[in-house]
Design an enzyme around this catalytic site. Sequence first.
Site, PDB file in Angstrom:
ATOM      1  N   LYS A  47     -34.573 -14.399 -13.669  1.00 23.61           N
ATOM      2  CA  LYS A  47     -35.238 -14.643 -14.895  1.00 23.61           C
ATOM      3  C   LYS A  47     -36.551 -15.110 -14.762  1.00 23.61           C
ATOM      4  CE  LYS A  47     -34.461 -17.640 -19.069  1.00 23.61           C
ATOM      5  NZ  LYS A  47     -33.520 -18.656 -19.588  1.00 23.61           N
ATOM      6  N   SER A 124     -31.705 -17.926 -23.983  1.00 17.14           N
ATOM      7  CA  SER A 124     -32.881 -17.093 -23.701  1.00 17.14           C
ATOM      8  C   SER A 124     -32.977 -16.276 -22.426  1.00 17.14           C
ATOM      9  CB  SER A 124     -34.010 -18.085 -23.353  1.00 17.14           C
ATOM     10  OG  SER A 124     -33.787 -18.820 -22.413  1.00 17.14           O
ATOM     11  N   SER A 148     -28.175 -20.842 -22.844  1.00 13.33           N
ATOM     12  CA  SER A 148     -28.977 -19.640 -22.446  1.00 13.33           C
ATOM     13  C   SER A 148     -28.196 -18.719 -21.606  1.00 13.33           C
ATOM     14  CB  SER A 148     -30.475 -20.081 -22.248  1.00 13.33           C
ATOM     15  OG  SER A 148     -31.122 -20.535 -23.385  1.00 13.33           O
TER      16      SER A 148
END
Length: 415
Positions: A47, A124, A148
């Site tokens: 990420k 996210s 997330s």
Amino acid sequence: MTQQDPFAGLDDGRPPWDALGAFVPAPQPHIAGAETGPLAGLRFASKDIFDVEGFVTGCGNPDWARSHGPAASHAPTVRALLDAGATLAGKTITDEMAFSLNGQNFHYGMPTNVNAPGRITGGSSCGSASAVAGGLVDTALGSDTGGSVRIPASYCGLFGLRPSHGRISLEGVNPLAPSFDTVGWFARDAELFRRVGSVLLEDGEGQSGRWQRLLLAEDALALATPAVQAALAPHIERLEQRIGAATRVQAATAGLGLEDWMWHFRHLQAREIVVALGDWVAEARPRFGPEIQERFDWVHSITDEQVAEAKPLRETFADHMGTLLGEDALIVLPTAPGIAPRSDEDAEALRTHRSAVLSLTSIGGLSRLPEITLPLARVDGCPVGLSLMAPFGSDADLLMFAEEFCRVPEERGDL
């Protein structure tokens, strides 16, 4: 050795094998892992809030990327996977500043959810979940502050973990709300998921037979749609066959409901976001997408009185959950209240859905406990996860239990 992806010259910067829009449209790192190790031969993604030496950590926002230089070193979690033999395939899209549960980045687009076409991945950690679900990589790093990792895992049909808070290093990971931030990861199968956990947790194999009691969080289950409750029911029954009849409990305490606790979570998170990111936002005046701009405007509205009220209550909640679990119990609850919303859902509907999601995910955040989501059920052809929450620090035992419980493929109900 660090090298730029040879396809970085493409118009949008994405590698040609990224048909899902999961990777950041910018020059990509491709870093070979060690020749030997427990993860040798595997590919992982990171990420874009994790530092990768020589590359800018973009945090999902072009203004952040422009105002920050390349990272001087790898985040320890990235380094651990490389040292274990896994090859870094690239950096994945995140919601801006990791401050959303939707996975719809205003600047870089929405990664594809291959297991729920036409629906969001959740965020996210949207790009990481998309890349794993779509088979572009074997595993991927994400972060979980308010859900997330757990929510994208549920929506995309993956294993995902929010570990005990502080259990995995956050060094080299851009902060959002530090007392809630955790590092998590995704995988498509339980065995690999546990192997990655052994590397990141540095905690051996774990003991699956530790669990002697099963608790069912009735108030959490009530937040799920009837279809989700029905889809999860046979898997809860299997857990009961394994551990024993579930004792029904309430996750909420102190005369409050889970929605009330969600607001205390949000007030504490908001204040920490102001501390972590407020100065940069004020100085850089970044261009956020409408959803994220609304969030950053809102965090400044939280008062000192709201924060002062929430802080001791958080400890009350954590003590309550710790007492319920003791040293030998697992709590079962739905990961999300429903399947992934459609990608064209209007903003108000997504806002309402988010409140229901946070009422579930804030349980783990407030209590600091490890929570794994298992991709066991489907509703209307779309995945939905079942979560197990365990005592603080028992992450390795939880992972081993999950692997053994999911080892024999079960027919998944599809309502």
